[in-house]
Design a protein around this motif. Structure first.
Motif, PDB file in Angstrom:
ATOM      1  N   LYS A  55      30.511  42.820  26.176  1.00 34.42           N
ATOM      2  CA  LYS A  55      30.192  41.715  27.072  1.00 34.42           C
ATOM      3  C   LYS A  55      29.101  42.128  28.056  1.00 34.42           C
ATOM      4  O   LYS A  55      28.996  43.298  28.433  1.00 34.42           O
ATOM      5  N   PRO A  56      28.264  41.172  28.514  1.00 35.04           N
ATOM      6  CA  PRO A  56      27.244  41.499  29.509  1.00 35.04           C
ATOM      7  C   PRO A  56      27.870  41.932  30.828  1.00 35.04           C
ATOM      8  O   PRO A  56      28.972  41.488  31.180  1.00 35.04           O
ATOM      9  N   MET A  57      27.165  42.778  31.547  1.00 36.27           N
ATOM     10  CA  MET A  57      27.651  43.280  32.824  1.00 36.27           C
ATOM     11  C   MET A  57      27.619  42.177  33.886  1.00 36.27           C
ATOM     12  O   MET A  57      26.726  41.318  33.874  1.00 36.27           O
ATOM     13  N   PRO A  58      28.570  42.189  34.835  1.00 31.19           N
ATOM     14  CA  PRO A  58      28.501  41.241  35.948  1.00 31.19           C
ATOM     15  C   PRO A  58      27.298  41.533  36.838  1.00 31.19           C
ATOM     16  O   PRO A  58      26.759  42.652  36.826  1.00 31.19           O
ATOM     17  N   LEU A  59      26.877  40.546  37.615  1.00 30.94           N
ATOM     18  CA  LEU A  59      25.689  40.701  38.454  1.00 30.94           C
ATOM     19  C   LEU A  59      25.902  41.708  39.573  1.00 30.94           C
ATOM     20  O   LEU A  59      24.998  42.482  39.913  1.00 30.94           O
ATOM     21  N   GLU A  60      27.095  41.704  40.167  1.00 29.91           N
ATOM     22  CA  GLU A  60      27.407  42.653  41.241  1.00 29.91           C
ATOM     23  C   GLU A  60      28.318  43.756  40.706  1.00 29.91           C
ATOM     24  O   GLU A  60      29.108  43.524  39.788  1.00 29.91           O
ATOM     25  N   PRO A  61      28.214  44.978  41.252  1.00 31.71           N
ATOM     26  CA  PRO A  61      29.067  46.076  40.773  1.00 31.71           C
ATOM     27  C   PRO A  61      30.543  45.753  40.973  1.00 31.71           C
ATOM     28  O   PRO A  61      30.968  45.329  42.050  1.00 31.71           O
TER      29      PRO A  61
ATOM     30  N   SER B 157      33.118  45.070  44.287  1.00 35.11           N
ATOM     31  CA  SER B 157      34.506  44.621  44.234  1.00 35.11           C
ATOM     32  C   SER B 157      35.354  45.652  43.496  1.00 35.11           C
ATOM     33  O   SER B 157      34.874  46.353  42.602  1.00 35.11           O
ATOM     34  N   PHE B 158      36.623  45.704  43.887  1.00 34.54           N
ATOM     35  CA  PHE B 158      37.544  46.698  43.347  1.00 34.54           C
ATOM     36  C   PHE B 158      38.829  45.976  42.951  1.00 34.54           C
ATOM     37  O   PHE B 158      39.585  45.537  43.814  1.00 34.54           O
TER      38      PHE B 158
ATOM     39  N   PHE C 101      34.527  47.201  39.895  1.00 34.26           N
ATOM     40  CA  PHE C 101      35.331  48.288  39.353  1.00 34.26           C
ATOM     41  C   PHE C 101      36.740  47.770  39.059  1.00 34.26           C
ATOM     42  O   PHE C 101      37.243  46.880  39.738  1.00 34.26           O
ATOM     43  N   LEU C 102      37.381  48.374  38.049  1.00 40.09           N
ATOM     44  CA  LEU C 102      38.687  47.885  37.607  1.00 40.09           C
ATOM     45  C   LEU C 102      39.588  49.047  37.227  1.00 40.09           C
ATOM     46  O   LEU C 102      39.157  50.005  36.581  1.00 40.09           O
ATOM     47  N   LEU C 103      40.851  48.920  37.625  1.00 40.16           N
ATOM     48  CA  LEU C 103      41.915  49.821  37.185  1.00 40.16           C
ATOM     49  C   LEU C 103      43.064  48.965  36.674  1.00 40.16           C
ATOM     50  O   LEU C 103      43.503  48.035  37.352  1.00 40.16           O
ATOM     51  N   ILE C 104      43.552  49.281  35.478  1.00 33.55           N
ATOM     52  CA  ILE C 104      44.722  48.622  34.901  1.00 33.55           C
ATOM     53  C   ILE C 104      45.791  49.688  34.705  1.00 33.55           C
ATOM     54  O   ILE C 104      45.562  50.681  34.002  1.00 33.55           O
ATOM     55  N   ALA C 105      46.955  49.492  35.332  1.00 30.77           N
ATOM     56  CA  ALA C 105      48.000  50.508  35.217  1.00 30.77           C
ATOM     57  C   ALA C 105      49.308  49.991  35.795  1.00 30.77           C
ATOM     58  O   ALA C 105      49.312  49.078  36.628  1.00 30.77           O
ATOM     59  N   ARG C 106      50.393  50.571  35.331  1.00 33.38           N
ATOM     60  CA  ARG C 106      51.631  50.424  36.090  1.00 33.38           C
ATOM     61  C   ARG C 106      51.382  51.013  37.472  1.00 33.38           C
ATOM     62  O   ARG C 106      50.711  52.040  37.598  1.00 33.38           O
TER      63      ARG C 106
ATOM     64  N   ASN D 149      34.825  41.342  33.053  1.00 36.28           N
ATOM     65  CA  ASN D 149      34.303  41.026  34.386  1.00 36.28           C
ATOM     66  C   ASN D 149      34.090  42.256  35.253  1.00 36.28           C
ATOM     67  O   ASN D 149      33.772  42.126  36.435  1.00 36.28           O
ATOM     68  N   CYS D 150      34.270  43.450  34.694  1.00 35.32           N
ATOM     69  CA  CYS D 150      33.987  44.671  35.461  1.00 35.32           C
ATOM     70  C   CYS D 150      32.753  45.335  34.898  1.00 35.32           C
ATOM     71  O   CYS D 150      32.357  45.100  33.753  1.00 35.32           O
ATOM     72  N   SER D 151      32.128  46.164  35.710  1.00 36.89           N
ATOM     73  CA  SER D 151      30.982  46.937  35.230  1.00 36.89           C
ATOM     74  C   SER D 151      31.363  48.383  34.947  1.00 36.89           C
ATOM     75  O   SER D 151      30.687  49.063  34.170  1.00 36.89           O
TER      76      SER D 151
END
Length: 373
Positions: free
Chosen positions: A191-197, A229-230, A199-204, A272-274
């Motif tokens: 997917k294309p990168m979002p315009l603004e930086p 955004s985080f 960051f994403l974490l997926i976890a229990r 939606n994350c870069s």
């Protein structure tokens, strides 16, 4: 031929083991699954039943430490195996491996296998107090149970080496390292990168997943780059190491993190994350990292067992030391200030996912190692 898969967490059956179950069905096996909490996972069990998998509800407390209840689980599994007479049994995660392997041995199942998907709470942190007692108990049980298997699968070489060093894996029992649970790369598109930086974490939401380090680093980076955004996806788990609701609420209220909750489909969040992050202390092989790689995202993760295998430092991401908030923040800042890195490293992530972590390649190896052609 009958194959029995034993799980402790029904959510993992489709996402992590679905392709394996389908591969077994395609080879003509009568496939059975034993797992707890069917009432709370009706959609998963309906999907498995539609595939042609026979389901068995068992009483198993994934995080409990009641020995009487655990012996009851083992007895229940023994009765199930005596009834359906499987030729093959595979358990994954701690209790299915321990009690499933012992029950299979007592029931006379000829082909008994175990999959170590990670070490969990008892193996991380200081071995003191209750954690030390629990660690010693689990190691004793592992040593006994694995001695009754034909082969043990690991998801990274560090876990295999640790089990051998601690004497948990007898020298007479062969082992095999596979590339995690794999990911069906066909289900993910770049997917294309979002315009603004972003960051994403997926976890229990556990301390040993590095969630607190992520929040602390995000707070530092936000001061320098307020447009970044985080995001955090996950849920509060029943675990002694769990993040508390109050702590999570404070991160959200302060604007440090954007909490998206537990998602049935994480692909839109990854798209939606870069940059994808996992500052975990230790993993088997993290599935979320593989999903992010298949989506063409660069990775920031720790130089820790299970995590380091997914990243070639400087190629498809950046490795940082465990619990190193400053280094984690600096890695995020680098991606913000050098935006071309995300595109270049994300491209490499996708290629590595295709070459190394394709679920069909992983399952083909596992079945061959179990003698299933």
């Amino acid at each position: 031929m009958t194959f029995l898969l034993i799980a402790s967490f029904p959510d993992s059956l489709i996402k992590f083991r679905g392709p394996l179950l389908q591969a077994l069905l395609a080879k003509g096996f009568d496939v059975h699954v034993a797992a707890p909490d069917m009432d709370r996972a009706e959609d998963i069990y309906r999907e498995l039943a539609f595939l042609g998998v026979t389901l068995h509800k068992i009483r198993l407390k994934r995080t409990g430490t009641n020995p009487v209840a655990d012996l009851g689980t083992m007895a229940e599994l023994w009765r199930l195996m005596r009834r359906i007479r499987p030729e093959y049994v595979l358990g994954y995660t701690i209790k299915p491996v321990i009690y499933g392997s012992l029950a299979a041995w007592l029931a006379g199942v000829p082909n008994r296998f175990a999959l170590i998907t990670g070490l969990g709470y008892a193996f991380t942190g200081e071995a003191s107090g209750n954690r030390g007692v629990l660690r010693e108990l689990i190691q004793r049980l592992y040593r006994l149970a694995l001695s009754k298997t034909q082969k043990v699968f690991f998801q990274n070489p560090d876990d295999e080496a640790l089990f051998q060093e601690l004497g948990l894996l007898p020298s007479t029992i062969p082992s095999c390292v596979v590339n995690g649970s794999g990911v069906d790369v066909a289900d993910y598109s770049v997917k294309p990168m979002p315009l603004e930086p972003s960051f994403l974490l997926i976890a229990r939401l556990l301390g040993n997943k590095g969630v607190r380090e992520y929040a602390q680093a995000a707070k530092q980076v936000k001061k320098l780059h307020p447009k970044a955004s985080f995001k955090l996806v996950g849920w509060i788990d029943k675990n002694p190491d769990a993040i508390g609701q109050r702590e999570l609420d404070e991160w959200v209220k302060s604007g440090t993190l954007e909490f998206l909750g537990k998602l049935a489909d994480v692909r839109p969040a990854i798209a939606n994350c870069s940059v994808y992050l996992l500052p975990s202390y230790r993993e088997g092989t993290p599935r979320t990292v593989l999903e992010a790689m298949a989506t063409g995202r660069p990775i920031i993760t720790t130089d820790a067992p299970g995590c380091r295998e997914t990243v070639r430092d400087g190629d498809n991401g950046i490795l940082v030391p465990v619990k190193a908030v400053e280094e984690l923040a600096n890695a995020m800042i680098r991606f913000i200030e050098e935006p071309e890195l995300a595109e270049r490293m994300g491209f490499r992530s996708r290629l590595i996912a295709e070459a190394k972590y394709d679920v069909h390649k992983v399952n083909e190896l596992m079945l061959a190692e179990m003698g299933i052609q």
